[in-house]
Design a protein around this motif. Sequence first.
Motif, PDB file in Angstrom:
ATOM      1  N   ALA A 233     -18.840  20.358 -11.622  1.00 28.34           N
ATOM      2  CA  ALA A 233     -18.506  21.289 -10.546  1.00 28.34           C
ATOM      3  C   ALA A 233     -16.993  21.406 -10.433  1.00 28.34           C
ATOM      4  N   GLU A 234     -16.549  22.420  -9.733  1.00 31.12           N
ATOM      5  CA  GLU A 234     -15.125  22.568  -9.484  1.00 31.12           C
ATOM      6  C   GLU A 234     -14.640  21.484  -8.529  1.00 31.12           C
ATOM      7  N   GLY A 235     -13.351  21.184  -8.606  1.00 34.16           N
ATOM      8  CA  GLY A 235     -12.790  20.185  -7.712  1.00 34.16           C
ATOM      9  C   GLY A 235     -11.733  19.344  -8.402  1.00 34.16           C
ATOM     10  N   PHE A 236     -11.296  18.293  -7.729  1.00 34.63           N
ATOM     11  CA  PHE A 236     -10.270  17.411  -8.262  1.00 34.63           C
ATOM     12  C   PHE A 236     -10.917  16.258  -9.031  1.00 34.63           C
ATOM     13  N   TYR A 237     -10.338  15.943 -10.175  1.00 34.96           N
ATOM     14  CA  TYR A 237     -10.836  14.876 -11.036  1.00 34.96           C
ATOM     15  C   TYR A 237      -9.692  13.930 -11.377  1.00 34.96           C
ATOM     16  N   THR A 238     -10.038  12.644 -11.470  1.00 35.07           N
ATOM     17  CA  THR A 238      -9.078  11.637 -11.900  1.00 35.07           C
ATOM     18  C   THR A 238      -9.586  11.010 -13.195  1.00 35.07           C
ATOM     19  N   VAL A 239      -8.734  10.996 -14.214  1.00 33.68           N
ATOM     20  CA  VAL A 239      -9.078  10.429 -15.512  1.00 33.68           C
ATOM     21  C   VAL A 239      -8.062   9.350 -15.856  1.00 33.68           C
TER      22      VAL A 239
ATOM     23  N   ASP B 175      -2.858   4.751 -18.277  1.00 34.60           N
ATOM     24  CA  ASP B 175      -2.244   5.885 -17.618  1.00 34.60           C
ATOM     25  C   ASP B 175      -3.353   6.664 -16.919  1.00 34.60           C
ATOM     26  N   SER B 176      -2.969   7.436 -15.912  1.00 31.13           N
ATOM     27  CA  SER B 176      -3.961   8.150 -15.119  1.00 31.13           C
ATOM     28  C   SER B 176      -3.364   9.441 -14.601  1.00 31.13           C
ATOM     29  N   VAL B 177      -4.204  10.472 -14.518  1.00 27.68           N
ATOM     30  CA  VAL B 177      -3.771  11.742 -13.948  1.00 27.68           C
ATOM     31  C   VAL B 177      -4.879  12.283 -13.048  1.00 27.68           C
ATOM     32  N   THR B 178      -4.472  13.077 -12.062  1.00 28.71           N
ATOM     33  CA  THR B 178      -5.413  13.774 -11.187  1.00 28.71           C
ATOM     34  C   THR B 178      -5.116  15.258 -11.270  1.00 28.71           C
ATOM     35  N   PHE B 179      -6.135  16.055 -11.537  1.00 30.73           N
ATOM     36  CA  PHE B 179      -5.939  17.489 -11.722  1.00 30.73           C
ATOM     37  C   PHE B 179      -7.137  18.241 -11.157  1.00 30.73           C
ATOM     38  N   ARG B 180      -6.953  19.535 -11.038  1.00 31.14           N
ATOM     39  CA  ARG B 180      -7.997  20.394 -10.460  1.00 31.14           C
ATOM     40  C   ARG B 180      -8.698  21.161 -11.571  1.00 31.14           C
ATOM     41  N   VAL B 181     -10.036  21.202 -11.483  1.00 30.77           N
ATOM     42  CA  VAL B 181     -10.836  21.936 -12.464  1.00 30.77           C
ATOM     43  C   VAL B 181     -11.379  23.198 -11.811  1.00 30.77           C
ATOM     44  N   VAL B 182     -11.199  24.323 -12.505  1.00 34.87           N
ATOM     45  CA  VAL B 182     -11.752  25.605 -12.059  1.00 34.87           C
ATOM     46  C   VAL B 182     -12.729  26.078 -13.126  1.00 34.87           C
TER      47      VAL B 182
ATOM     48  N   ASP C 219       0.856  -1.181   0.000  1.00 33.61           N
ATOM     49  CA  ASP C 219       0.000   0.000   0.000  1.00 33.61           C
ATOM     50  C   ASP C 219       0.894   1.234   0.000  1.00 33.61           C
ATOM     51  N   LYS C 220       1.308   1.617  -1.213  1.00 35.27           N
ATOM     52  CA  LYS C 220       2.159   2.797  -1.342  1.00 35.27           C
ATOM     53  C   LYS C 220       1.890   3.445  -2.688  1.00 35.27           C
ATOM     54  N   SER C 221       2.226   4.697  -2.790  1.00 38.30           N
ATOM     55  CA  SER C 221       1.984   5.444  -4.014  1.00 38.30           C
ATOM     56  C   SER C 221       2.891   4.917  -5.116  1.00 38.30           C
ATOM     57  N   LYS C 222       2.301   4.377  -6.126  1.00 37.13           N
ATOM     58  CA  LYS C 222       3.075   3.884  -7.263  1.00 37.13           C
ATOM     59  C   LYS C 222       2.171   3.783  -8.475  1.00 37.13           C
ATOM     60  N   LEU C 223       2.767   3.437  -9.590  1.00 36.18           N
ATOM     61  CA  LEU C 223       2.019   3.334 -10.835  1.00 36.18           C
ATOM     62  C   LEU C 223       1.554   1.902 -11.049  1.00 36.18           C
ATOM     63  N   TYR C 224       0.262   1.727 -11.189  1.00 38.54           N
ATOM     64  CA  TYR C 224      -0.298   0.448 -11.595  1.00 38.54           C
ATOM     65  C   TYR C 224      -0.784   0.627 -13.019  1.00 38.54           C
ATOM     66  N   GLY C 225      -0.016   0.117 -13.964  1.00 40.54           N
ATOM     67  CA  GLY C 225      -0.364   0.372 -15.355  1.00 40.54           C
ATOM     68  C   GLY C 225      -0.358   1.851 -15.653  1.00 40.54           C
ATOM     69  N   SER C 226       0.525   2.593 -15.016  1.00 39.51           N
ATOM     70  CA  SER C 226       0.628   4.042 -15.152  1.00 39.51           C
ATOM     71  C   SER C 226      -0.604   4.770 -14.617  1.00 39.51           C
ATOM     72  N   TRP C 227      -1.364   4.096 -13.794  1.00 40.31           N
ATOM     73  CA  TRP C 227      -2.561   4.690 -13.185  1.00 40.31           C
ATOM     74  C   TRP C 227      -2.251   4.956 -11.717  1.00 40.31           C
ATOM     75  N   ARG C 228      -2.498   6.164 -11.255  1.00 40.22           N
ATOM     76  CA  ARG C 228      -2.173   6.527  -9.887  1.00 40.22           C
ATOM     77  C   ARG C 228      -3.433   6.603  -9.011  1.00 40.22           C
ATOM     78  N   PRO C 229      -3.961   5.496  -8.584  1.00 41.41           N
ATOM     79  CA  PRO C 229      -5.108   5.537  -7.668  1.00 41.41           C
ATOM     80  C   PRO C 229      -4.656   5.909  -6.271  1.00 41.41           C
ATOM     81  N   GLU C 230      -5.607   6.340  -5.451  1.00 42.70           N
ATOM     82  CA  GLU C 230      -5.315   6.691  -4.070  1.00 42.70           C
ATOM     83  C   GLU C 230      -6.301   5.993  -3.150  1.00 42.70           C
TER      84      GLU C 230
END
Length: 683
Positions: free
Chosen positions: A657-663, A673-680, A374-385
């Motif tokens: 809505a505004e907030g953090f999104y994971t795609v 691959d996966s990224v998490t970013f903030r939408v304004v 249970d640590k931050s790493k890439l699973y198929g380049s996907w960064r789940p939390e």
Amino acid sequence: MNGIFGNLIRKASAHRIITAGAVLAVLFAGAAVFCASCIGELDYSVLEKRSRVLYASDGSVIGFSLSEDNDSYRFYTGADEVSPLYLKMLIANEDRNFYSHHGVDFPALLRALKGNLTNGRITSGGSTLAMQVVKRLAGHEGKRTYLNKLREIVQAVYITEKFGREKVLEWYLTLAPYGGNTEGVKAAALRWFGHLPNMMTPSEAALLTALPRAPEHIRPDRHPQAAAYYINEVLRSSLEKGVFGEDVLKSSVADELPKELKGIDQSARTLAVRLFSTTDLREIYTHIDPKIQHVLLDEAVVFHEKHNDGAVLSAVVLDASTHEITGILGSSDMSVSEVCLPYSPRSPGSALKPFAYGLAFEEGKLHPQTLLHDKSKLYGSWRPENFDRRFNGRVTASRALASSLNLPAIEVLGLIGPGYFVNSVNRFGNILHVGSSKVPDYSVILGSADITLVDLAKLYAMLNEDGMLNDYSLYAGEKLHEPARFMSADSARAVFDILKSTGRPATAPNAVDVSYKTGTSSRFTDALSAGSLENHTVAVAIRFPNNVTGLYQYSGFRDAAPVLFSILGKLPSRPMNRPDIDSTLLSDSSPEALTEIADDSRITDRNGLHIDFPQDGDTVLPDAFGRIFINHSGGEGRILMSHDGVQTEEMFFTPEAEGFYTVSIMDESGHSDSVTFRVVLDN
């Protein structure tokens, strides 16, 4: 002519009247069958358009609709559903020769005719139960003429000869008027007394015997004196005719009259609406336990005392010892949703994790004491939390499942593969829906696929039954599919025992025997909890039916789990008597080969698939049409984008809505691959 005929009748002896009646009975019995159509066919649609009624396991009403023709409470009522005392009083007072005549009591009819001619007006009809049924089917209510009486006579003989007196009695019990839009003895007993007609007291039976004579003039809520008079008249008449003894009459004198019409139980209204729309049956008999149903309703009341934000509570209760659905709360707030939500496929969040662990146990690729990462790493380049955005390092599979850690769950799914997992769940029916693409990816373990709450409960009941997946019956007499083994007994038992160590809600810290799991869907639109205690398996969900985000208000553990424990704590349970199982899966140490899963899991290879925009941590503004486009490079074949549990080939989405999104994106070879970013949003 009437005067001559009247004089003849007045001069005739009682013996001659009876003899004449017998002759007329023979003549009419032979001719009515052939002549009925000559004076107009009866309209039987009033029977076909009766109310639809949903029944609980004890025969009580838990849902209904009004009749289709005039919005009446018109419930089918059979003779075996009413009090035997009522039937005796009805026959003795309304049609004492019912079981001997052929639809018309001609001696009684002639006596009534004599009285009418003597008084110069219609004072008595001499109607039998069959004639009263004909009056209802022909629409003669309130139209007392000799021509209508003749029609009723002919048709009464006709329906008695064609359908039989038992069917005629059944029709009377279903159609007789009891005031307002209440028709039939069952609806009348429920509305006037608040209980079924098989439980009537003598005074209640007397009221329902008398009411159809003049329902609007004898109504106890509007004319209590008239109602009391007729009740006493029927009771005295019943005593004189030997229906009961003096003691019954004395004990009934002080009975109070009902003061108003009562409502009829609609504790399973959403279920009733769903079933009425999918079947032509007018009466549906279920295994729903009314006591369990009211436990669910009480939870709905408590929930809405605390919350009034558009969220809706739904629940389902299964009995693993009988394989019956014994309780369904379709929607706790009918003003928000009238849909029976437990049958609507929705995201289960992480509530599917236990079944991936169980299948990995069965495949020999995992043990409860195997160390996962249970640590931050890439699973198929996907960064789940994880839900709490924290990491725990090396943890056992047992702890990872009990704590619902996301990273280890994805690691476990990697051992068996998303396709194998989905196919295993759908082996005995298509219950897990992965979207129009039909291509499952690793996000399925975190809730990207949909399942109904009923089917989710069946999976948890499978754990309660050591890996045997059973169909569950809702209808009485329903034929079920044969049970099938979903996973090995020791694998299911291992998962079941692990889930007993899941954290307890603060409201039930000592409920150590409950085996359960929670789930929270993307953006908090659904908070779920499912689990078992003894023979009961329960699943609950707090949902925003219109997909309005919960704005981080609800979670499976904080909000749904307390409801689950509250329900389980109120249900009378029976032990499951599980046998002992000798298996390494149930030991405290793992085989050497399963001590730790290698950190370089098969699903960590990037192979060139990469999201170029947005990048992790970016702040992004949508375009003029409110869309955010995902730019990528590399990959093989068709590429799918996954956002909020939905897979699509379109590389854009519209944030609400505004907030953090994971795609996440994934190609046909399984690279992602996966990224998490903030939408304004630009206001």
